[in-house]
Design an enzyme around this catalytic site. Structure first.
Site, PDB file in Angstrom:
ATOM      1  N   GLU A   1     -21.715  64.486 -28.104  1.00 42.78           N
ATOM      2  CA  GLU A   1     -21.951  65.881 -27.709  1.00 42.78           C
ATOM      3  C   GLU A   1     -23.083  66.458 -28.540  1.00 42.78           C
ATOM      4  OE1 GLU A   1     -18.307  68.279 -26.572  1.00 42.78           O
ATOM      5  OE2 GLU A   1     -17.579  67.097 -28.250  1.00 42.78           O
TER       6      GLU A   1
ATOM      7  N   HIS B   1      -9.189  61.226 -25.265  1.00 45.84           N
ATOM      8  CA  HIS B   1     -10.250  60.809 -24.340  1.00 45.84           C
ATOM      9  C   HIS B   1     -10.732  59.378 -24.573  1.00 45.84           C
ATOM     10  CE1 HIS B   1     -10.008  64.986 -23.556  1.00 45.84           C
ATOM     11  NE2 HIS B   1     -10.941  65.406 -24.394  1.00 45.84           N
TER      12      HIS B   1
HETATM   13  C1  BG6 Z   1     -12.268  68.637 -25.347  1.00 45.27           C
HETATM   14  C2  BG6 Z   1     -12.455  68.781 -26.828  1.00 45.27           C
HETATM   15  O1  BG6 Z   1     -11.034  68.007 -25.063  1.00 45.27           O
HETATM   16  O2  BG6 Z   1     -13.318  67.871 -24.806  1.00 45.27           O
HETATM   17  C3  BG6 Z   1     -13.794  69.408 -27.117  1.00 45.27           C
HETATM   18  O3  BG6 Z   1     -11.406  69.587 -27.362  1.00 45.27           O
HETATM   19  C4  BG6 Z   1     -14.903  68.660 -26.444  1.00 45.27           C
HETATM   20  O4  BG6 Z   1     -14.026  69.459 -28.527  1.00 45.27           O
HETATM   21  C5  BG6 Z   1     -14.588  68.452 -24.961  1.00 45.27           C
HETATM   22  O5  BG6 Z   1     -16.089  69.428 -26.574  1.00 45.27           O
HETATM   23  C6  BG6 Z   1     -15.613  67.523 -24.316  1.00 45.27           C
HETATM   24  O6  BG6 Z   1     -15.377  67.488 -22.939  1.00 45.27           O
HETATM   25  P1  BG6 Z   1     -16.528  67.103 -21.924  1.00 45.27           P
HETATM   26  O7  BG6 Z   1     -15.857  67.065 -20.599  1.00 45.27           O
HETATM   27  O8  BG6 Z   1     -17.566  68.182 -22.031  1.00 45.27           O
HETATM   28  O9  BG6 Z   1     -17.068  65.775 -22.364  1.00 45.27           O
END
Ligand code: BG6
Length: 495
Positions: A216, A240
């Protein structure tokens, strides 16, 4: 029959950024069941109209291109607000009046817990006391969706599970992991089990290693107080990344039925070798971006990790000896979630001498979860009219080109519908959660021990601490973000 979706935490971020937009999109696509009402529950003293106005602003902010005034007006009529404290039984009793049908019976009811995790047991207990978890007639379901993180370690996850199971059956509990709602994540199953050509190669005989990256570019944003207590292992790895790992590594399930799928995921989690405390520094890396401690709401002495990289092994026939490298972090160079399957080199290196490189002749399959949703296969090709000069070439598949008529939906759209339909395939079962915490707890214990890896600070906009590279270099491997760069160049060329 009346259907109610009650969102606890209705004034929070998740509701306005994800839940209401997803419900609105389902409404636009005519997928929301008839007679659905959506009730926001939170402490703020909004009227129905004020809540609707806030949600309208949220749609305009987060999905402006999807906003259509007439459709919004029709959708807004489904929205209601119920001010209340999650701790007061009377506020739940008042809620029962709103979810009751005319003849006094409550029909389908879905409760979404978009609130701070310590409040989960309280809300569920109060729902129970207000008799909101039992259908009065013989029709209608009662289900709850629990947001992550489900607990903060094995002990608390078990305790939470026990609390929920006191008043609910397992089939009423949906533990959400929004990664499983991503189209590209579900496509992993289709890629592996809907095609005949990949599965024969999907094992230790052909695969050198697997990389899973969820990177990210953002920092902790406005969630510092949550994040500083949580850290990357709990926020991203426990859910995840491990979910992605199970889908890459699982055996073919006997059907797409929820428990068949989840049984296979559980087997993978059971097979993951725990990292002994004394080897923590060899197999794990933890980092924190420079400036994290100065973020508002973060402890200036904080040792919370914003980056983690882990080398894991799965002890089973298919994967024995194949490393799975997982990494994730905030404030990294690019936003991208990608799985790279790196194949073994050909047994006879007859072209290496000619090409001057051993890297060229290794194939890799990159499965891009986001933002460049697609699949890329790299292979060696002969440069035309160049003697025996060779170059790596890629076969690319992009969802946006192949299915340009259907934009990729947000994961919450699918997941909310699945709960309404009673399909739990894309939700984590209690044993998955337990096993994932077991692993995370053991990593954390290693980090807290004397021989754990030191917290490394990394530059914002980098790929994380240098030790994450060294984790692979020691085995003569490297992270594959170069394939992404290659694609960025191609995309730039296209534009
Ligand atoms: C969330 C986390 O579950 O997933 C966040 O708590 C993170 O910290 C987010 O930013 C990322 O999700 P995506 O779908 O943007 O990859």
């Amino acid at each position: 029959m009346k259907r109610s979706i009650v969102i606890f935490g209705a004034s929070g971020d998740l509701t306005s950024r994800k839940l209401i937009p997803a419900l609105y999109m389902n409404f636009r696509k005519k997928r929301l069941p008839e007679n659905t009402q959506i009730i926001g529950f939170s402490r703020h003293p909004f009227s129905d109209d004020a809540f609707r106005q806030n949600m309208k602003e949220a749609l305009l902010a987060f999905i402006p291109s999807e906003f259509v005034e007439e459709e919004w007006s029709a959708f807004a009529r489904l929205l209601f607000y119920h001010p209340g404290s999650v701790e007061k039984l009377n506020d739940y009793l008042a809620l029962t009046k709103k979810v009751n049908t005319i003849d006094g019976e409550t029909a389908d009811c879905l409760f979404y817990l978009a609130i701070a995790p310590p409040l989960y047991p309280i809300v569920v207990q109060k729902l129970h006391e207000a008799r909101l978890l039992t259908s009065m007639g013989n029709e209608g379901y009662r289900r709850i969706i629990v947001e992550k993180p489900f607990g903060r370690d094995l002990a608390s996850a078990k305790a939470l599970n026990e609390d929920l199971l006191k008043v609910l059956r397992e089939d009423q509990i949906y533990r959400i992991d929004h990664y499983l709602g991503k189209e590209t994540v579900q496509n992993l199953l289709v890629l592996r089990f809907g095609n005949a050509i990949f599965e024969p190669l999907w094992n230790r005989n052909y695969i050198d290693h697997v990389q899973i990256t969820v990177a990210e570019t953002v920092g902790v944003e406005h969630r510092a107080s949550y994040y500083d207590q949580t850290g990357l292992l709990r926020d991203m790895l426990q859910n995840h990344l491990l979910q992605l790992l199970t889908l890459v590594a699982m055996e073919p399930p006997v059907s797409v039925e929820a428990n068949a799928l989840r049984d296979e995921k559980v087997k993978v989690l059971k097979g993951i070798r725990e990292i002994p405390q004394e080897l923590s520094a060899r197999f794990t890396v933890r980092g924190q971006y420079n400036g994290y401690r100065a973020e508002p709401g973060v402890d200036p002495q904080s040792s919370t990790e914003t980056f983690g990289a882990i080398e894991l092994y799965i002890d089973n026939w298919r994967w024995q000896g194949v490393p799975f490298y997982l990494r994730s972090g905030k404030m990294l160079k690019e936003k991208m979630s990608e799985i790279v399957i790196r194949f073994r080199r050909p047994p006879l290196q007859m072209f290496d001498v000619l090409s001057g490189s051993t890297e060229l002749s290794t194939n890799h399959l990159s499965i891009s979860i986001q933002p460049d949703e697609g699949i890329h296969l790299r292979f060696l090709a002969k440069v035309p009219d160049g003697g025996m000069a060779m170059r790596a070439a890629e076969m690319n598949f992009h969802f946006r080109d192949a299915f340009h008529e259907t934009p990729i939906p947000e994961s919450y759209e699918r997941l909310l519908l699945d709960v309404m339909h009673g399909d739990a395939s894309l939700f984590a079962r209690d044993d998955e959660i337990t096993l994932a915490w077991q692993l995370v707890d053991s990593i954390r214990m290693g980090w807290e021990g004397e021989t754990g890896p030191a917290l490394q600070f990394y530059e914002r906009g980098s790929w994380g601490p240098g030790d994450a590279d060294r984790l692979l270099w020691k085995e003569g491997r490297w992270w594959m973000e170069d394939s992404v760069l290659h694609r960025s160049e191609q995309n730039a060329g296209k534009a």
